[in-house]
Design an enzyme around this catalytic site. Structure first.
Site, PDB file in Angstrom:
ATOM      1  N   ASP A  86      37.248  31.353  28.153  1.00 38.02           N
ATOM      2  CA  ASP A  86      38.688  31.203  27.908  1.00 38.02           C
ATOM      3  C   ASP A  86      39.076  29.759  28.182  1.00 38.02           C
ATOM      4  O   ASP A  86      38.793  29.235  29.264  1.00 38.02           O
ATOM      5  CB  ASP A  86      39.498  32.110  28.848  1.00 38.02           C
ATOM      6  CG  ASP A  86      39.293  33.590  28.559  1.00 38.02           C
ATOM      7  OD1 ASP A  86      38.926  33.928  27.411  1.00 38.02           O
ATOM      8  OD2 ASP A  86      39.494  34.406  29.480  1.00 38.02           O
TER       9      ASP A  86
ATOM     10  N   ASP B 113      49.419  39.438  37.409  1.00 36.80           N
ATOM     11  CA  ASP B 113      48.742  39.128  36.149  1.00 36.80           C
ATOM     12  C   ASP B 113      47.842  40.314  35.806  1.00 36.80           C
ATOM     13  O   ASP B 113      46.863  40.574  36.495  1.00 36.80           O
ATOM     14  CB  ASP B 113      47.920  37.839  36.329  1.00 36.80           C
ATOM     15  CG  ASP B 113      47.174  37.431  35.060  1.00 36.80           C
ATOM     16  OD1 ASP B 113      47.216  38.178  34.051  1.00 36.80           O
ATOM     17  OD2 ASP B 113      46.532  36.365  35.074  1.00 36.80           O
TER      18      ASP B 113
ATOM     19  N   ASP C 176      39.417  46.125  31.964  1.00 37.28           N
ATOM     20  CA  ASP C 176      37.988  45.843  32.184  1.00 37.28           C
ATOM     21  C   ASP C 176      37.598  46.077  33.639  1.00 37.28           C
ATOM     22  O   ASP C 176      36.493  46.552  33.924  1.00 37.28           O
ATOM     23  CB  ASP C 176      37.662  44.392  31.782  1.00 37.28           C
ATOM     24  CG  ASP C 176      37.824  44.169  30.286  1.00 37.28           C
ATOM     25  OD1 ASP C 176      37.725  45.148  29.518  1.00 37.28           O
ATOM     26  OD2 ASP C 176      38.050  43.004  29.892  1.00 37.28           O
TER      27      ASP C 176
ATOM     28  N   ASN D  45      41.366  53.306  39.502  1.00 37.34           N
ATOM     29  CA  ASN D  45      42.778  52.879  39.492  1.00 37.34           C
ATOM     30  C   ASN D  45      43.036  51.929  40.659  1.00 37.34           C
ATOM     31  O   ASN D  45      43.736  50.926  40.512  1.00 37.34           O
ATOM     32  CB  ASN D  45      43.704  54.084  39.724  1.00 37.34           C
ATOM     33  CG  ASN D  45      44.152  54.760  38.446  1.00 37.34           C
ATOM     34  OD1 ASN D  45      44.067  54.191  37.368  1.00 37.34           O
ATOM     35  ND2 ASN D  45      44.639  55.982  38.574  1.00 37.34           N
TER      36      ASN D  45
END
Ligand SMILES: Nc1ncnc2c1ncn2[C@@H]1O[C@H](COP(=O)(O)OP(=O)(O)O)[C@@H](O)[C@H]1O
Ligand SMILES: *[C@@H]1O[C@H](CO)[C@@H](O)[C@H](O)[C@H]1NC(C)=O
Length: 312
Positions: free
Chosen positions: A17, A253, A259, A285
């Site tokens: 990225d 964020d 993922d 979770n």
């Protein structure tokens, strides 16, 4: 291959990225100044593999990067996270996958993804990794590589009684129906469930319906992740879907939360094969909820030592 079996093998993508923060997004032909630039490690496959490794899974990544700076750097990143890299191929025919991302001050973004070397991962590389795939406890695949390669890997795992997790991301409307049949756990988010079923998936009830439709197509179990609402778990043997709520946290964020969830799920499937799927989802979770409380993708993924012992 002589080493002991891997807990989790991921056949999937690697992306670098390249993130620029600017006051606004540039127009065509325009050059503007931004105030911050950083390079991050991404790609759904690599993200999932690294989250599983950070929880303590013995992991191997099967992927392809370029014979370039970003590829070398990514291999080092895998090693730093304890991921086995003998099945990370390097090619001079294409560059390492890259996502050029511009983020404006409102948090909106414009992204160009060049899959590059990811698309050159094929059956040849799968054959080289056959022993690792066929002896793994869990195999994980997504759709950021050639769909045929994902399907071949899932079939290879199935033939060897290896548990499979398939994450149909990024979703395609015309998914080969064989993907459902080779998935022990089919795990997608709300927008992917919408695209695949054609149903609206905006709440827990609608996630039920979409999940049931996906289950009918032949997977062992379906999980639909629901962001701050946690996830919906549906098992083929049981008629009642279970909503597994997430812990309430202040999200900073949420990039890569899905993922983190899938990497954690794969870890639990490998380490606690008899644990009920709802319990694994409940723990995944909690891992993913930690990841949304820090900035970045892999940078926000927790290590085992950062998490409550009750999760292990
Ligand atoms: N705001 C949030 N608060 C708590 N957990 C979250 C939040 N957002 C995401 N999660 C966790 O991350 C998982 C995946 O998030 P989701 O947004 O559904 O996936 P994706 O990253 O694919 O969009 C959720 O099932 C949940 O466990
Ligand atoms: C689901 O995942 C895709 C990536 O496959 C992402 O673009 C999308 O924003 C996600 N949807 C939700 C509701 O989080």
């Amino acid at each position: 291959m002589t080493e002991e079996a891997f807990d989790v093998v991921v056949v999937g993508s690697c992306m670098t990225d390249l993130v620029s923060q600017a006051p606004r997004l540039p127009k065509a032909g325009e050059t503007i100044h931004g105030h911050k630039f950083f390079i991050g490690f991404g790609g759904k496959g690599a993200n999932q593999c690294i989250q599983a490794a950070r929880l303590g899974a013995k992991t191997a990544m099967v992927c392809k990067v370029g014979k370039d700076f970003f590829g070398d750097n990514y291999i080092q990143n895998f090693k730093d996270n304890g991921v086995y890299t003998d099945f990370v191929g390097q090619t001079s025919d294409s560059a390492t996958g890259a996502a050029s991302i511009i983020v404006n001050s409102a948090g909106e973004n414009a992204i160009v993804i060049v899959a590059g070397a990811n698309m050159l991962l094929g059956i040849e590389e799968l054959h080289k990794a056959l022993s690792a795939i066929s002896h793994a406890k869990v195999l994980v695949c997504q759709l950021e590589i050639s769909p045929q390669t994902s399907l071949d890997a899932l079939r290879m795992a199935r033939e060897n009684k290896v548990k499979t997790v398939f994450n149909p991301a990024p979703a395609v409307p015309d998914l080969d129906p064989d993907f459902y049949r080779v998935s022990d756990v089919f795990c997608c988010n709300e927008s992917e469930a919408e695209l695949l079923t054609g149903f609206s998936v905006a709440n827990v009830e609608e996630a039920h319906r979409a999940g049931q439709e996906l289950l009918k197509r032949g997977c062992g179990s379906v999980i639909v992740t629901l962001g701050p609402q946690g996830c919906m778990v549906l098992k083929a043997q049981e008629s009642t879907p279970k909503h597994v709520p997430a812990t309430a946290v202040t999200a900073v964020d949420t990039t890569g939360a899905g993922d983190s969830f899938i990497g954690a799920l794969a870890f639990y499937m490998a380490h606690y094969p008899t644990m009920p799927l709802e319990e694994m989802a409940c723990r995944a979770n909690q891992v993913a909820a930690v990841s949304v409380q820090a900035a970045g993708t892999q940078t926000s993924y927790p290590f085992k030592k950062d998490l409550p012992v009750k999760l292990f």
